[in-house]
Design an enzyme around this catalytic site. Sequence first.
Site, mmCIF file in Angstrom:
data_model
loop_
_atom_site.group_PDB
_atom_site.id
_atom_site.type_symbol
_atom_site.label_atom_id
_atom_site.label_comp_id
_atom_site.label_asym_id
_atom_site.label_seq_id
_atom_site.Cartn_x
_atom_site.Cartn_y
_atom_site.Cartn_z
ATOM 1 C CG HIS A 156 -1.681 -1.251 1.438
ATOM 2 N ND1 HIS A 156 -2.911 -1.503 0.890
ATOM 3 C CD2 HIS A 156 -1.331 -2.369 2.122
ATOM 4 C CE1 HIS A 156 -3.302 -2.720 1.262
ATOM 5 N NE2 HIS A 156 -2.352 -3.275 1.990
ATOM 6 C CE LYS A 283 11.310 19.725 -11.102
ATOM 7 N NZ LYS A 283 10.601 18.716 -10.367
ATOM 8 C CD GLU A 290 8.391 11.956 -15.063
ATOM 9 O OE1 GLU A 290 7.384 12.568 -14.694
ATOM 10 O OE2 GLU A 290 9.458 12.534 -15.339
#
Length: 457
Positions: A156, A283, A290
């Site tokens: 979970h 960044k 992705e």
Amino acid sequence: MTKLWGSRFAKGTDVLADQFSFSIAYDQNLAKYDVQVGIAHARMLGKCGIIPKQDAARLVSGLQKIASQIADGVFKFDPKAEDVHTNIQTALKGLIGPAADRLHTARSRNDLIALDMKLYCREEIKVIIGLIAQLQKAIVGFAGRHQDVIMPAYTHLQSAQVVLLAHHMLAYVEMLERDKGRLKAAVAHMDSMPLGSCALSGTSLPIDRDFVAKTLGFARPTANSMDSVSDRDFAVETLADVAILGMHCSRVAEDFILWGTSEFNFLDIDWSLCTGSSIMPHKKNPDVLELIRGETANLYSRLNEVLILMKGLPLTYNRDMQLDKPPLFESVDKIKVILKLLTKLFTGVKVKKQDIVRRIYDEGFFSVDVMEYLIKKGVSYRAAHDLVGTMIKGCVDQGKKIVDLTLGQLKAYSPYFEEDVKALLDPKISVESKKSFGSTNPKLVRQQIAKWKKLLD
Ligand code: ARG
């Protein structure tokens, strides 16, 4: 305009209709298989005395020339010739003259396209299986280099228990091994050769289908001519297996995306697989991973596309079936790139061991170990679960840790507790205590790594 048909037509086809129906823009991939098939077919026609032996020899040598032109990348596809079959037929006529007109004896594009596609699937699946094995090797190598790293594992996405990083990595290897198994099974399912089914009913000419099957490396000829030209199961199965493989790749990608965040901070993905932000100079984004996750959506939709395409088609061949090619080719091309990129990921990624170590001492990770301590002393699973739950609640309520409880306080929860239970609140002890086959026990994981190294070499 070159066409393999048309003498019965009262007038030429509409230009827009031609543009709409031609497949040459996307079926060029099949050229090398179409030629292989042509060579086997021509040899069979000559051997069976269906065409003169000299013509068969001319066909074979002309097709061999075309084969090397295709291999060298110099074969010129004519966009005005309907499809790959027409292109090769026309080029052959240019090379060898009238003998070329005998090649299409006792075959149709319906059985031909089915065979070309099976050859394509078979060859590409072999390439994909090789790339999966490369990826597995990279993962096993990575696992082998980090056998001492213990990390949190999740259910979970909540901290659950500690495991070896290597154990987690070998889970991927298992997933990929099943993918190889599925792909091998798909190859076995497509091991029958459709040519000679012709349009749909077979032929009155004395062909030898076993010869063609054997020449092209198939176990047998297909047993029903109607099924042969209607069947696209092999394409659907390839797409399905690639979709499942993509699902696995996207789950690997997702783990690494999470672990690379500053919140997890378990590892550093190599710069070569990341991108920056046009506005936020600090960044480092895991775009490649992705996109692997994202491309998996396309792998699923292409499978769906072909399933829907085939659904409800009346037997036998229908032109709809031509549209199986773009999704099949795109999925095959995409999964090959995904596998190569993931292999690079495992070669370049850096594990932040110190940061991981700081996260594995939360006592919650060891609740099952404490529970099993009681079970070993004869307490029932249910009672042990309740006891440990109560103890954890008590500790949380009082802002205490289990290690800090006195023996008296421990015994207040269960008379079975002794001081030695505190030794269990340790990640190393936790993984070493696991005994069951397939568990995260370091000795067993080491054996698994050795097994995979041997198997993959
Ligand atoms: N381009 C067609 C396909 O990919 C080849 C078979 C065409 N057959 C036909 N009867 N029009 O399916």
